[in-house]
Design an enzyme around this catalytic site. Structure first.
Site, PDB file in Angstrom:
ATOM      1  N   ASN A   7      51.877  48.113 -39.229  1.00  0.00           N
ATOM      2  CA  ASN A   7      51.125  48.645 -38.084  1.00  0.00           C
ATOM      3  C   ASN A   7      49.804  47.876 -38.011  1.00  0.00           C
ATOM      4  OD1 ASN A   7      49.681  50.116 -36.241  1.00  0.00           O
ATOM      5  ND2 ASN A   7      49.823  52.072 -37.330  1.00  0.00           N
ATOM      6  N   ARG A  91      55.044  48.661 -35.468  1.00  0.00           N
ATOM      7  CA  ARG A  91      54.582  49.612 -34.466  1.00  0.00           C
ATOM      8  C   ARG A  91      53.931  48.812 -33.348  1.00  0.00           C
ATOM      9  NH1 ARG A  91      49.527  53.783 -34.570  1.00  0.00           N
ATOM     10  NH2 ARG A  91      50.069  54.783 -32.618  1.00  0.00           N
ATOM     11  N   HIS A 180      51.487  58.026 -28.811  1.00  0.00           N
ATOM     12  CA  HIS A 180      51.894  58.846 -29.969  1.00  0.00           C
ATOM     13  C   HIS A 180      53.371  59.221 -29.870  1.00  0.00           C
ATOM     14  CE1 HIS A 180      47.476  60.447 -30.129  1.00  0.00           C
ATOM     15  NE2 HIS A 180      47.611  59.460 -30.994  1.00  0.00           N
ATOM     16  N   HIS A 208      49.851  66.697 -31.104  1.00  0.00           N
ATOM     17  CA  HIS A 208      49.428  65.686 -32.093  1.00  0.00           C
ATOM     18  C   HIS A 208      47.902  65.672 -32.052  1.00  0.00           C
ATOM     19  CE1 HIS A 208      49.782  61.673 -34.184  1.00  0.00           C
ATOM     20  NE2 HIS A 208      48.535  61.646 -33.746  1.00  0.00           N
ATOM     21  N   GLY A 210      44.884  64.441 -33.925  1.00  0.00           N
ATOM     22  CA  GLY A 210      44.162  63.629 -34.902  1.00  0.00           C
ATOM     23  C   GLY A 210      42.835  63.261 -34.277  1.00  0.00           C
ATOM     24  N   ASN A 211      42.313  62.109 -34.638  1.00  0.00           N
ATOM     25  CA  ASN A 211      41.106  61.638 -33.968  1.00  0.00           C
ATOM     26  C   ASN A 211      41.452  61.340 -32.507  1.00  0.00           C
ATOM     27  OD1 ASN A 211      38.459  61.019 -33.914  1.00  0.00           O
ATOM     28  ND2 ASN A 211      38.751  58.919 -34.636  1.00  0.00           N
ATOM     29  N   GLY A 212      42.572  60.624 -32.300  1.00  0.00           N
ATOM     30  CA  GLY A 212      43.197  60.559 -30.974  1.00  0.00           C
ATOM     31  C   GLY A 212      44.129  61.754 -30.898  1.00  0.00           C
ATOM     32  N   ARG A 241      36.868  60.354 -27.451  1.00  0.00           N
ATOM     33  CA  ARG A 241      37.289  60.124 -26.061  1.00  0.00           C
ATOM     34  C   ARG A 241      37.077  61.371 -25.230  1.00  0.00           C
ATOM     35  NH1 ARG A 241      42.769  58.013 -28.124  1.00  0.00           N
ATOM     36  NH2 ARG A 241      42.295  55.881 -28.748  1.00  0.00           N
ATOM     37  N   GLY A 331      46.187  64.740 -38.361  1.00  0.00           N
ATOM     38  CA  GLY A 331      45.093  65.162 -39.250  1.00  0.00           C
ATOM     39  C   GLY A 331      44.651  66.602 -39.071  1.00  0.00           C
ATOM     40  N   LEU A 332      44.258  66.944 -37.854  1.00  0.00           N
ATOM     41  CA  LEU A 332      43.744  68.289 -37.627  1.00  0.00           C
ATOM     42  C   LEU A 332      44.885  69.305 -37.510  1.00  0.00           C
ATOM     43  CD1 LEU A 332      40.809  69.397 -35.610  1.00  0.00           C
ATOM     44  CD2 LEU A 332      42.990  70.302 -34.881  1.00  0.00           C
ATOM     45  N   GLU A 334      47.720  69.319 -38.855  1.00  0.00           N
ATOM     46  CA  GLU A 334      48.360  69.606 -40.142  1.00  0.00           C
ATOM     47  C   GLU A 334      47.431  70.354 -41.105  1.00  0.00           C
ATOM     48  OE1 GLU A 334      49.790  65.828 -41.699  1.00  0.00           O
ATOM     49  OE2 GLU A 334      50.687  65.368 -39.762  1.00  0.00           O
ATOM     50  N   ASN A 335      46.121  70.135 -40.930  1.00  0.00           N
ATOM     51  CA  ASN A 335      45.196  70.592 -41.975  1.00  0.00           C
ATOM     52  C   ASN A 335      44.189  71.662 -41.589  1.00  0.00           C
ATOM     53  OD1 ASN A 335      46.071  68.749 -44.084  1.00  0.00           O
ATOM     54  ND2 ASN A 335      45.325  67.170 -42.701  1.00  0.00           N
ATOM     55  N   GLU A 384      55.354  58.691 -38.727  1.00  0.00           N
ATOM     56  CA  GLU A 384      55.702  57.639 -37.783  1.00  0.00           C
ATOM     57  C   GLU A 384      56.349  56.447 -38.486  1.00  0.00           C
ATOM     58  OE1 GLU A 384      51.632  58.465 -36.632  1.00  0.00           O
ATOM     59  OE2 GLU A 384      52.137  57.756 -34.628  1.00  0.00           O
TER      60      GLU A 384
HETATM   61  P1  ADP Z   1      43.922  59.169 -36.395  1.00  0.00           P
HETATM   62  O1  ADP Z   1      45.242  58.687 -36.959  1.00  0.00           O
HETATM   63  O2  ADP Z   1      43.959  59.475 -34.938  1.00  0.00           O
HETATM   64  O3  ADP Z   1      42.739  58.359 -36.799  1.00  0.00           O
HETATM   65  P2  ADP Z   1      44.317  61.443 -38.148  1.00  0.00           P
HETATM   66  O4  ADP Z   1      45.634  61.969 -37.713  1.00  0.00           O
HETATM   67  O5  ADP Z   1      44.228  60.809 -39.474  1.00  0.00           O
HETATM   68  O6  ADP Z   1      43.639  60.584 -37.013  1.00  0.00           O
HETATM   69  O7  ADP Z   1      43.274  62.675 -38.126  1.00  0.00           O
HETATM   70  C1  ADP Z   1      41.933  62.507 -38.446  1.00  0.00           C
HETATM   71  C2  ADP Z   1      41.152  63.690 -37.906  1.00  0.00           C
HETATM   72  O8  ADP Z   1      41.768  64.916 -38.322  1.00  0.00           O
HETATM   73  C3  ADP Z   1      39.729  63.755 -38.415  1.00  0.00           C
HETATM   74  O9  ADP Z   1      38.845  63.063 -37.588  1.00  0.00           O
HETATM   75  C4  ADP Z   1      39.432  65.248 -38.390  1.00  0.00           C
HETATM   76  O10 ADP Z   1      38.859  65.612 -37.151  1.00  0.00           O
HETATM   77  C5  ADP Z   1      40.772  65.919 -38.480  1.00  0.00           C
HETATM   78  N1  ADP Z   1      40.990  66.602 -39.764  1.00  0.00           N
HETATM   79  C6  ADP Z   1      41.597  66.142 -40.864  1.00  0.00           C
HETATM   80  N2  ADP Z   1      41.626  67.080 -41.832  1.00  0.00           N
HETATM   81  C7  ADP Z   1      41.011  68.162 -41.321  1.00  0.00           C
HETATM   82  C8  ADP Z   1      40.695  69.471 -41.796  1.00  0.00           C
HETATM   83  N3  ADP Z   1      41.035  69.866 -43.018  1.00  0.00           N
HETATM   84  N4  ADP Z   1      40.056  70.292 -40.981  1.00  0.00           N
HETATM   85  C9  ADP Z   1      39.716  69.919 -39.741  1.00  0.00           C
HETATM   86  N5  ADP Z   1      39.981  68.721 -39.224  1.00  0.00           N
HETATM   87  C10 ADP Z   1      40.618  67.851 -39.994  1.00  0.00           C
END
Ligand code: ADP
Length: 420
Positions: A7, A91, A180, A208, A210-212, A241, A331-332, A334-335, A384
């Site tokens: 990627n 990718r 995505h 999905h 994440g940051n995006g 964004r 990221g967000l 899942e977590n 992915e």
């Molecule tokens: P990308 O691939 O788009 O860069 P990711 O999927 O890795 O992003 O997600 C990163 C984002 O997920 C972080 O900027 C953050 O906002 C969020 N994130 C990750 N872990 C947590 C958490 N435990 N609590 C809240 N937000 C989280």
């Protein structure tokens, strides 16, 4: 069969090496700041210590060479020879309207990816660099392209057309493409499997986050709408964004501030979203911490973010005549226990009831709705890279079958593909 997944970003390379007999990850790594003073390289072989390096890496060609060297290195490597790699899956961000499925890379495919550079100006050129570097270093290995836009190509015209003069679409390809796609495909297929097939999960909404971030509406296993558009800027409020805005804001702000098209583009892509609203960070964790300490703009940023996600979930439920499952990933998604909870509270009118205890999970595939919730809510970690590796295996198998039928038709002895 061993598959390398690559990627390439504008200044980065992420990779994973899979043994597809059991889908095990043999090694993975990340190279960042390519072309800058000092690049960083992290290589993580399975069952061995992680290796980190910091040194200039001039370009993607040099970077890919270093990745391949690390994979076969006697100390930190995981395979003996590059000949063990049976396919490389890449990718690719933007496949325009040409690619709904993953494809074997040929000169025509590279040309088509080049034609999409205008639509993906940051990523497509880097993707091509990665493909060309791998072709040079492994000329006999099939290279496969897996497109971020591919899964969304099933959207009907009423979902992908904008209300602009039709010529914008016909002449310039201005339409919704969505991104995505590999992630939405993976998690929706997992949700289908968890729910027992399409009869039980006809209508899925995948988030999905994440940051995006993007949301997709998936009807009978196919994408019928998604929140990102011609570019990844549209849709949800994201880390940096702005997501959906009144398009008239753009000329308005350009006139007011004197920003150029490039500057307003950076303003909306890099300075907006959670970062721009909160003035603190693009990371929800930082913003939540500030909100707890009474930071007003942090609170507002979180409210805008949650509101934008719930609006999409509601509109996609309307689009599909209801919803059977909502999936959180990235990221967000899942977590973040707190954000999932905030997003879901208020969706009970749709039949979606989140279970507070079940929701106390990080990064684990699980159902988080109450036992009696008519709409199932899932956390499904995305993968992915695995999708790209699986598609590569599938395409290689088709190639082998085509080879065998051709040889059989010609009455020739079958050529062995020992690596498959
Ligand atoms: P990308 O691939 O788009 O860069 P990711 O999927 O890795 O992003 O997600 C990163 C984002 O997920 C972080 O900027 C953050 O906002 C969020 N994130 C990750 N872990 C947590 C958490 N435990 N609590 C809240 N937000 C989280």
């Amino acid at each position: 069969m061993i598959v390398l997944v690559i990627n390439c970003g504008s200044s980065s390379i992420k990779y994973q090496l899979f043994d597809m007999r059991n889908e095990a990850v043999l090694a993975k790594g990340l190279m960042e700041r390519i072309g800058m003073d000092k690049a960083s390289f992290i290589h993580q072989p399975a069952h061995k210590d992680r290796v980190t390096l910091s040194r200039p890496i001039n370009d993607h060609g040099v970077g890919i060479r270093m990745v391949l060297d690390s994979l076969v290195d006697p100390t930190i490597g995981v395979i003996e020879s590059l000949n063990e790699i049976a396919a490389v899956g890449h990718r690719v961000l933007h496949g325009g309207m040409k690619f709904s499925d993953s494809v074997l890379i040929t000169p025509d495919v590279i040309e088509a990816i080049e034609e999409c550079v205008e639509l993906g100006p940051l990523h497509n050129p880097a993707n091509i660099l990665g493909i060309k570097a791998c072709e040079k270093l492994m000329p006999d290995v099939p290279q496969i392209a897996v497109f971020d836009t591919g899964f969304h190509q099933t959207m009907p015209p009423h979902a992908y057309l904008y209300g602009l003069p039709y010529e914008a679409f016909e002449k310039y390809g201005v339409r919704r493409y969505g991104f995505h796609g590999t992630s939405h495909r993976y998690v929706s297929q997992r949700a289908l499997a968890l729910m027992g097939g399409v009869e039980k999960a006809r209508r899925i909404i995948t988030c999905h986050l994440g940051n995006g971030a993007s949301v997709a509406a998936i009807l009978n296993g196919c994408c019928v709408d998604t929140s990102m558009g011609l570019t990844p800027l549209e849709g949800l409020v994201m880390g940096t964004r702005c997501g959906d805005i009144d398009p008239a804001i753009i000329p308005f702000l350009m006139k007011k501030t004197g920003m150029s098209p490039e500057e307003i583009d950076a303003y909306m892509n890099k300075k907006s979203g959670l970062l721009g609203l909160s003035g603190i960070s693009n990371d929800v964790r930082d913003i939540e911490e500030a909100a707890l300490q009474g930071h007003n703009r942090a609170n507002i940023a979180l409210e805008v973010y949650v509101h934008s996600i719930r609006k999409y979930i509601g509109s996609y439920a309307a689009t599909m005549g209801g919803v059977d499952a909502i999936v959180f990933t990235a990221g967000l998604g899942e977590n973040s226990i707190s954000m999932r909870s905030r997003i879901c509270h208020g969706l009970e009118f749709l039949g979606a009831y989140i279970d507070t205890n079940k929701n106390s999970v990080y990064g684990k595939e699980t159902e988080i709705s109450t036992d009696s919730s008519p709409v199932k809510i899932f956390v499904i970690p995305t993968n992915e890279e695995l999708v790209i590796a699986r598609d590569s295996v599938g395409i290689c198998a088709k190639l082998q079958n085509a080879d065998q039928s051709q040889n059989a038709a010609l009455g020739a002895p079958r050529r062995a593909h020992s690596s498959l």
